[in-house]
Design a protein around this motif. Structure first.
Motif, mmCIF file in Angstrom:
data_model
loop_
_atom_site.group_PDB
_atom_site.id
_atom_site.type_symbol
_atom_site.label_atom_id
_atom_site.label_comp_id
_atom_site.label_asym_id
_atom_site.label_seq_id
_atom_site.Cartn_x
_atom_site.Cartn_y
_atom_site.Cartn_z
ATOM 1 N N PRO A 43 0.737 -1.099 0.179
ATOM 2 C CA PRO A 43 0.137 -0.152 -0.167
ATOM 3 C C PRO A 43 0.897 1.156 -0.050
ATOM 4 O O PRO A 43 1.868 1.046 0.182
ATOM 5 N N ASP A 44 0.232 2.382 -0.339
ATOM 6 C CA ASP A 44 0.844 3.695 -0.465
ATOM 7 C C ASP A 44 0.951 4.075 1.051
ATOM 8 O O ASP A 44 0.260 5.451 1.382
ATOM 9 N N ARG A 45 1.828 3.536 1.843
ATOM 10 C CA ARG A 45 1.722 4.139 3.404
ATOM 11 C C ARG A 45 3.126 3.445 4.036
ATOM 12 O O ARG A 45 3.606 2.557 3.493
ATOM 13 N N GLY A 46 3.779 4.139 4.756
ATOM 14 C CA GLY A 46 4.760 3.687 5.742
ATOM 15 C C GLY A 46 6.109 4.077 4.908
ATOM 16 O O GLY A 46 6.274 4.882 4.133
ATOM 17 N N SER A 197 -0.180 -15.032 7.812
ATOM 18 C CA SER A 197 -0.008 -13.732 7.544
ATOM 19 C C SER A 197 -0.317 -12.755 8.564
ATOM 20 O O SER A 197 -0.741 -12.979 9.614
ATOM 21 N N GLN A 198 0.578 -11.492 8.653
ATOM 22 C CA GLN A 198 0.454 -10.427 9.682
ATOM 23 C C GLN A 198 -1.023 -9.979 9.859
ATOM 24 O O GLN A 198 -1.425 -9.943 10.841
ATOM 25 N N PRO A 199 -1.869 -10.221 8.832
ATOM 26 C CA PRO A 199 -3.510 -9.639 9.203
ATOM 27 C C PRO A 199 -3.936 -10.560 10.235
ATOM 28 O O PRO A 199 -4.868 -10.334 10.787
ATOM 29 N N ASP A 200 -3.550 -11.934 10.225
ATOM 30 C CA ASP A 200 -4.420 -12.850 11.222
ATOM 31 C C ASP A 200 -3.787 -12.918 12.520
ATOM 32 O O ASP A 200 -4.364 -13.688 13.270
ATOM 33 N N VAL A 201 -2.464 -12.211 12.652
ATOM 34 C CA VAL A 201 -1.907 -12.456 13.924
ATOM 35 C C VAL A 201 -2.658 -11.917 14.950
ATOM 36 O O VAL A 201 -2.677 -12.615 16.168
ATOM 37 N N TYR A 202 -3.146 -10.761 14.802
ATOM 38 C CA TYR A 202 -4.125 -9.998 16.020
ATOM 39 C C TYR A 202 -4.982 -10.931 16.464
ATOM 40 O O TYR A 202 -5.124 -11.062 17.855
ATOM 41 N N TYR A 218 7.358 -1.779 13.453
ATOM 42 C CA TYR A 218 6.366 -0.896 12.666
ATOM 43 C C TYR A 218 5.216 -2.050 12.569
ATOM 44 O O TYR A 218 4.006 -1.584 12.266
ATOM 45 N N VAL A 219 5.355 -3.226 12.508
ATOM 46 C CA VAL A 219 4.297 -4.301 12.391
ATOM 47 C C VAL A 219 3.322 -4.340 13.737
ATOM 48 O O VAL A 219 2.124 -4.276 13.758
ATOM 49 N N ASP A 281 11.929 5.768 12.953
ATOM 50 C CA ASP A 281 10.625 5.054 12.916
ATOM 51 C C ASP A 281 10.469 4.177 14.081
ATOM 52 O O ASP A 281 9.515 4.123 14.918
ATOM 53 N N ARG A 282 11.284 3.283 14.173
ATOM 54 C CA ARG A 282 11.517 2.355 15.276
ATOM 55 C C ARG A 282 11.532 2.814 16.495
ATOM 56 O O ARG A 282 10.874 2.529 17.727
ATOM 57 N N THR A 283 12.580 3.697 16.610
ATOM 58 C CA THR A 283 12.822 4.459 17.837
ATOM 59 C C THR A 283 11.466 5.473 18.412
ATOM 60 O O THR A 283 11.147 5.313 19.609
ATOM 61 N N GLN A 284 10.962 5.906 17.448
ATOM 62 C CA GLN A 284 9.735 6.704 17.796
ATOM 63 C C GLN A 284 8.410 5.857 18.204
ATOM 64 O O GLN A 284 7.700 6.296 19.138
#
Length: 361
Positions: A43-46, A197-202, A218-219, A281-284
């Protein structure tokens, strides 16, 4: 009065002509811009998307408007499983590619995933140097009809879990979402690796289907995994470094020498910019999670040294399986790994002595 009227008409005509000239010049400049088709599967983000858009802006500026990108997001032009072939065949001029999704393609690149390197700058710059300077690596790309441009990364891998997991005893018997070398490392140390997949982890964390996940800052943030698993253990396992940007070889050959030099410098700078973005980004993100999000605060743990060492050693042992596949393809696997190790040592020493390049500005 007639003279004044003619003067006004003349001035109006001059203004109109000047405006038309500007429009024509702008249109001509736009027409002269060679727009390269860029395919991205995400996607167009990150951070990754930001770096790609930064490359487009920089390419236009550094080439004086001669080159630019037309970016297609979300896999609508090329997906992650056909991007290398797609660029090689000219479906796109450039693309984000992940060799592990296309087995047997760009195998030299995957040497960067053998070692467990937690530092973004060290890992990315070592990979960039090897892929742009090692003859065997360059040929491996050329054989697929593509040229290496720049590198991406996931950042270091940590352990997010529902309950505290800080040592091997606490890890034993736990179900952990992990793939590839990471999954084999957890299995070798008493855990059950689960692939999803990451979307299923939550949902899996929420219901207890899994006890934890090998994840990235970030994930954890973007998928809000901190809502269902509040224990984060630092294990500093490696990054996924064997992915990034490639260009069609014929497109590269069509560039002028000056444009090739510009693109080489841009690829280097984009890799450095990505390292900076991922680090910052990781630090923030970690600062935000420590402060708490929607009343939820992450509990941080430092993994027991014995657990860290055992996981990293097992992951590197699993990563060494790359050697056999590389040799089967006629690649000098031992030389590639030795060259990569040397580059890692070089950038690690440079970072320790001089700090990060962006910190000097």
């Amino acid at each position: 009065m007639g003279g004044r009227m003619m003067s006004r008409i003349t001035k109006l005509a001059a203004v109109t002509l000047a405006a038309a000239t500007l429009v024509a010049s702008a249109s001509l400049a736009q027409a002269q811009t060679r727009v390269l088709r860029y395919a991205d599967f995400g996607p167009d983000r990150g951070s990754r998307a930001e770096v790609i858009k930064w490359m487009d802006s920089e390419m236009r500026a550094r080439s004086d408007g001669a080159l630019g990108l037309d970016i297609t997001w979300g896999g609508t032009l090329l997906g992650a499983k056909n991007a290398i072939d797609g660029v090689g065949n000219g479906v796109a001029d450039l693309a984000s590619v992940v060799p592990v999704y296309e087995p047997g393609k760009l195998t030299a690149w995957r040497v960067s995933d053998v070692r467990q390197i937690a530092d973004e700058y060290v890992g990315m710059m070592a990979t960039y140097e090897l892929m742009t300077q090692n003859e065997a690596a360059i040929k491996n790309f050329a054989d697929q009809g593509v040229r290496y441009v720049s590198n991406f990364t996931t950042g270091p891998t940590q352990l997010l879990s529902r309950e505290q997991i800080t040592n091997l005893d606490e890890l034993k018997g736990k179900k952990v979402r992990a793939t590839g070398s990471f999954g084999k490392a957890f299995e070798a140390n008493g855990a059950a690796a689960v692939s999803m997949s990451q979307p299923d982890v939550y949902q899996a964390l929420s219901t207890g289907t899994i006890d934890g996940t090998a994840s990235y800052a970030y994930v954890i943030n973007s998928y809000k995994q901190y809502e269902v698993a509040t224990h984060l253990t630092t294990i500093d396992m490696g990054q996924n470094l064997g992915w990034g940007i490639v260009m069609n070889g014929r497109v590269w050959d069509s560039f002028s020498p000056e444009q090739q030099t510009m693109m080489t410098e841009l690829g280097h700078d984009a890799t450095l910019y990505m390292a900076q973005k991922m680090y910052e980004d990781r630090t923030q993100i970690m600062d935000t999670l420590r402060a708490g999000v929607d009343g939820i605060t992450i509990v941080e743990h430092d993994g027991d040294p014995a657990m860290k060492s055992a996981l990293i050693e097992a992951a590197e042992s699993a990563g060494m399986e790359w050697m056999g596949g590389a040799r089967d393809q006629g690649l000098p696997a031992d030389d590639l790994l030795a060259a990569f190790d040397a580059a890692v040592a070089k950038y690690h020493k440079e970072m320790e002595v001089q700090g990060y390049p962006w910190a000097k500005k």
